[in-house]
Design a protein around this motif. Structure first.
Motif, PDB file in Angstrom:
ATOM      1  N   LEU A   5     -31.073-109.193  25.698  1.00 39.42           N
ATOM      2  CA  LEU A   5     -31.400-107.988  27.242  1.00 39.42           C
ATOM      3  C   LEU A   5     -32.055-106.678  26.846  1.00 39.42           C
ATOM      4  N   ALA A   6     -31.629-106.034  26.263  1.00 40.76           N
ATOM      5  CA  ALA A   6     -32.539-104.564  26.343  1.00 40.76           C
ATOM      6  C   ALA A   6     -34.097-105.288  25.467  1.00 40.76           C
ATOM      7  N   MET A   7     -34.559-105.696  24.599  1.00 41.86           N
ATOM      8  CA  MET A   7     -35.824-105.847  24.398  1.00 41.86           C
ATOM      9  C   MET A   7     -36.256-106.592  25.803  1.00 41.86           C
ATOM     10  N   THR A   8     -35.648-107.473  26.571  1.00 45.13           N
ATOM     11  CA  THR A   8     -36.671-107.913  27.390  1.00 45.13           C
ATOM     12  C   THR A   8     -37.200-107.172  29.199  1.00 45.13           C
ATOM     13  N   ARG A  17     -50.294-111.095  26.616  1.00 48.56           N
ATOM     14  CA  ARG A  17     -49.105-110.713  25.870  1.00 48.56           C
ATOM     15  C   ARG A  17     -48.090-110.711  25.675  1.00 48.56           C
ATOM     16  N   LEU A  18     -47.686-109.575  26.643  1.00 46.80           N
ATOM     17  CA  LEU A  18     -46.399-108.979  27.116  1.00 46.80           C
ATOM     18  C   LEU A  18     -45.203-110.028  28.016  1.00 46.80           C
ATOM     19  N   SER A  19     -46.726-111.434  28.536  1.00 42.18           N
ATOM     20  CA  SER A  19     -45.766-111.771  29.256  1.00 42.18           C
ATOM     21  C   SER A  19     -44.946-112.990  28.641  1.00 42.18           C
ATOM     22  N   ARG A  20     -46.290-114.007  27.312  1.00 44.38           N
ATOM     23  CA  ARG A  20     -45.604-114.300  26.477  1.00 44.38           C
ATOM     24  C   ARG A  20     -44.217-113.790  25.598  1.00 44.38           C
ATOM     25  N   GLU A  21     -44.000-112.530  25.180  1.00 47.67           N
ATOM     26  CA  GLU A  21     -42.890-112.123  24.873  1.00 47.67           C
ATOM     27  C   GLU A  21     -41.904-112.158  26.037  1.00 47.67           C
ATOM     28  N   VAL A  22     -42.011-112.043  26.920  1.00 51.82           N
ATOM     29  CA  VAL A  22     -40.964-111.822  27.914  1.00 51.82           C
ATOM     30  C   VAL A  22     -40.315-113.169  27.827  1.00 51.82           C
ATOM     31  N   GLU A  23     -42.202-114.017  28.370  1.00 49.51           N
ATOM     32  CA  GLU A  23     -40.478-115.411  27.937  1.00 49.51           C
ATOM     33  C   GLU A  23     -40.156-115.747  27.216  1.00 49.51           C
ATOM     34  N   ALA A  78     -36.096-117.234  26.738  1.00 46.51           N
ATOM     35  CA  ALA A  78     -35.977-118.761  25.845  1.00 46.51           C
ATOM     36  C   ALA A  78     -34.975-118.123  24.835  1.00 46.51           C
ATOM     37  N   ARG A  79     -34.603-117.371  24.204  1.00 44.29           N
ATOM     38  CA  ARG A  79     -33.637-117.053  23.211  1.00 44.29           C
ATOM     39  C   ARG A  79     -32.920-116.684  23.861  1.00 44.29           C
ATOM     40  N   LEU A  80     -33.036-115.502  24.813  1.00 39.14           N
ATOM     41  CA  LEU A  80     -31.488-115.503  25.486  1.00 39.14           C
ATOM     42  C   LEU A  80     -31.213-116.784  26.188  1.00 39.14           C
ATOM     43  N   SER A  86     -25.907-119.271  26.017  1.00 37.78           N
ATOM     44  CA  SER A  86     -25.361-120.969  25.556  1.00 37.78           C
ATOM     45  C   SER A  86     -24.962-120.817  24.191  1.00 37.78           C
ATOM     46  N   ALA A  87     -24.882-120.558  23.045  1.00 36.16           N
ATOM     47  CA  ALA A  87     -24.140-119.880  21.557  1.00 36.16           C
ATOM     48  C   ALA A  87     -23.330-119.548  22.501  1.00 36.16           C
ATOM     49  N   LEU A  88     -22.315-118.425  23.111  1.00 37.53           N
ATOM     50  CA  LEU A  88     -21.809-117.491  23.448  1.00 37.53           C
ATOM     51  C   LEU A  88     -20.760-118.138  24.387  1.00 37.53           C
TER      52      LEU A  88
END
Length: 175
Positions: free
Chosen positions: A123-126, A144-150, A154-156, A161-163
């Motif tokens: 959450l902090a990184m996003t 580049r930043l848009s791809r990182e946010v995406e 997705a990781r979040l 889901s795992a949580l």
């Protein structure tokens, strides 16, 4: 005038704490977080404690309006103690040990704690990348930043889901 300044200061501190604990507000623990004399809530969510503190701030404001001096003093002391406790818990929540239980239960609880920490960091990184994206001036940086946010989003999603799966396992184990 002094009372208004105190109320404003307490409200500001509570708002700051609320923002600080937001990523971990709905992360449960096995045992109670605080002494029963400090918080009446039986919930193990930090959000419930923040809500109780907010209710005490509201009660304090009403007591000030009705000039109930003894109640004002008691509520102010209680609210300050609650805010200090929430602040301590928010700084040390990842170090919180789990209650004793079966080895399997403890392992799943540690997994939950680990995934909650992952979620907080993602959450902090996003949020950081979104702020950078809002300030980006070149098309290359924006892409580049848009791809990182995406990617972080997705990781979040996978982390949450795992949580959720871990929470379901723990719910089945503690029935």
């Amino acid at each position: 005038m002094k009372t208004d300044l105190l109320l404003q200061s307490l409200a500001t501190q509570l708002s700051r704490l609320e923002a600080e604990v937001a990523p971990m507000a709905f992360h449960a623990t096995l045992g109670p977080r605080f002494d029963r004399q400090l918080f009446r809530t039986q919930s193990t969510y930090l959000q419930a404690c923040v809500e109780e503190a907010r209710g005490n701030l509201k009660a304090l404001r009403q007591a000030v309006e009705h000039k109930q001096i003894e109640q004002v003093q008691w509520l102010a002391e209680r609210l300050v103690a609650q805010l200090e406790a929430i602040a301590r818990e928010s700084t040390a929540w990842s170090l919180r040990g789990w209650d004793n239980g079966s080895p399997a239960l403890t392992r799943w609880q540690r997994k939950r704690l680990q995934h909650q920490e992952y979620e907080r960091r993602l959450l902090a990184m996003t949020q950081q990348r979104r702020q950078l994206l809002a300030q980006a001036t070149t098309l290359e940086d924006q892409q580049r930043l848009s791809r990182e946010v995406e990617a972080f989003s997705a990781r979040l999603t996978r982390c949450r889901s795992a949580l959720e799966n871990i929470e379901n396992v723990l719910a089945r184990m503690t029935r």
